[in-house]
Design a protein around this motif. Structure first.
Motif, PDB file in Angstrom:
ATOM      1  N   HIS A 138      10.731 -13.709   3.913  1.00 23.18           N
ATOM      2  CA  HIS A 138      10.976 -12.501   3.125  1.00 23.18           C
ATOM      3  C   HIS A 138      11.842 -11.549   3.951  1.00 23.18           C
ATOM      4  O   HIS A 138      11.349 -10.820   4.800  1.00 23.18           O
ATOM      5  CB  HIS A 138       9.613 -11.847   2.791  1.00 23.18           C
ATOM      6  CG  HIS A 138       9.705 -10.636   1.911  1.00 23.18           C
ATOM      7  ND1 HIS A 138       8.701 -10.298   1.038  1.00 23.18           N
ATOM      8  CD2 HIS A 138      10.644  -9.675   1.778  1.00 23.18           C
ATOM      9  CE1 HIS A 138       9.028  -9.187   0.399  1.00 23.18           C
ATOM     10  NE2 HIS A 138      10.211  -8.780   0.830  1.00 23.18           N
ATOM     11  N   HIS A 191      15.622  -9.094   3.579  1.00 21.90           N
ATOM     12  CA  HIS A 191      16.689  -8.621   2.692  1.00 21.90           C
ATOM     13  C   HIS A 191      18.006  -8.579   3.452  1.00 21.90           C
ATOM     14  O   HIS A 191      18.454  -7.533   3.912  1.00 21.90           O
ATOM     15  CB  HIS A 191      16.299  -7.273   2.102  1.00 21.90           C
ATOM     16  CG  HIS A 191      15.041  -7.354   1.286  1.00 21.90           C
ATOM     17  ND1 HIS A 191      14.992  -8.044   0.092  1.00 21.90           N
ATOM     18  CD2 HIS A 191      13.782  -6.905   1.507  1.00 21.90           C
ATOM     19  CE1 HIS A 191      13.762  -7.989  -0.401  1.00 21.90           C
ATOM     20  NE2 HIS A 191      13.003  -7.312   0.445  1.00 21.90           N
ATOM     21  N   GLU A 230      10.825 -10.453  -6.049  1.00 17.48           N
ATOM     22  CA  GLU A 230       9.507  -9.893  -5.924  1.00 17.48           C
ATOM     23  C   GLU A 230       9.079  -9.294  -7.252  1.00 17.48           C
ATOM     24  O   GLU A 230       9.786  -8.470  -7.807  1.00 17.48           O
ATOM     25  CB  GLU A 230       9.490  -8.758  -4.891  1.00 17.48           C
ATOM     26  CG  GLU A 230       9.966  -9.133  -3.524  1.00 17.48           C
ATOM     27  CD  GLU A 230       9.980  -7.939  -2.558  1.00 17.48           C
ATOM     28  OE1 GLU A 230       8.982  -7.189  -2.445  1.00 17.48           O
ATOM     29  OE2 GLU A 230      11.023  -7.754  -1.901  1.00 17.48           O
TER      30      GLU A 230
HETATM   31 ZN   LIG Z   1      10.899  -6.978   0.021  1.00 16.57          ZN
END
Ligand SMILES: [Zn+2]
Length: 283
Positions: free
Chosen positions: A7, A9, A105
């Protein structure tokens, strides 16, 4: 140490970060679709973003020897904006893409009725497209948010073993563990979880279904905190194999549920390697 960040970004990170991550042992990442900090005003702006998550960003990662996959969803925060909700109709198109390994998400931000609906609709998409689900839990009112999240997951009919509930801490880990869902922990430089606190959680709750991520985004964050957590585990007496399980084999096992995880460039021989108790149903 080989690292799979489940996870992160990357859209908010520089090539310097990719370089440092590769040096630290990061060989694969999953980038979930999320809120970009500035409100998006129309569905087209999501389409461009999703395209970059399945096109440009994997290309950028590959230049540093890092395998990149994505998860696609309307995030909980923007589920509250009527201008963004038509995005729900765009999402199926992306769930067909090879490099998309989960719906996410999804989940709660402020726990509004609009978020309820977007969450339920997208869990149903995960079932329909036979993809696992990555579930964000709210940073405020977390204990209550996690309980409500688990209720919605139960009602959706998706098997708990196909759900990763993320951003957990000492207070919420127990509830999620009991359901059979996978447990994600975001390690941050000075808020929320830290490497020493993560080590304590692994000590008391074991390594089964445990995933550690850096969640690095536009806020103060550090893409090397996965590595720092592995180092803290070793210093606390965990073995190299334990570290490999948490930082590589667990995320590989979870995202392999999509049937789409491709790690051919990373030296991994595939999801069904020896020694993975997770894949055998686990101790
Ligand atoms: Zn996130």
């Amino acid at each position: 140490m080989r690292i799979f960040d489940p996870h992160i970004h990357m859209t908010s990170r520089t090539t310097d970060d990719y370089e440092r991550m590769a040096e630290a042992g990061v060989r694969a990442v999953v980038e979930p679709a999320f809120w970009l900090g500035q409100p998006r005003t129309n569905p087209g702006s999501f389409a461009d973003y999703f395209d970059s998550l399945v096109g440009w960003e994997p290309f950028r990662a590959a230049q540093f020897g890092i395998r990149h996959h994505a998860t696609i969803a309307l995030n909980p925060k923007e589920a509250n904006d009527p201008r963004c909700r038509p995005v729900l109709d765009l999402i199926p198109r992306y769930l067909d893409k090879d490099s998309v390994v989960a719906v996410g998400e999804i989940g709660y931000d402020a726990m509004t009725p609009e978020e309820d609906e977007a969450f339920a609709v997208q869990l149903a998409l995960a079932v329909e497209y036979e993809l696992p689900a990555l579930v964000h839990t709210p940073h405020r009112d977390k204990a209550q948010g996690v309980k409500r999240t688990l209720d919605v997951v139960r009602e959706s009919g998706i098997p708990p073993g196909r759900v990763l509930v993320d951003h957990l801490n000492e207070v919420t880990v127990g509830d999620v563990r009991d359901t059979g869902c996978w447990m994600g922990f975001s390690i941050y430089p000075d808020t929320k979880m830290s490497p020493p606190r993560m080590v304590e959680i692994l000590r008391s709750h074991g390594l089964d279904r445990m995933l550690v991520n850096s969640a690095a985004d536009w806020g103060r964050s550090d893409p090397l905190l996965t590595r720092r957590t592995g180092e803290a585990m070793l210093a606390a007496g965990f073995s190299d194999d334990d570290v490999d399980r948490v930082l590589w084999r667990n995320p590989v096992a979870f995202y392999s549920l999509s049937g789409r995880l491709d790690l051919s460039d990373t030296g991994d021989t595939g999801p069904l390697f020896e020694g993975s108790s997770i894949l055998r149903g686990g101790s």
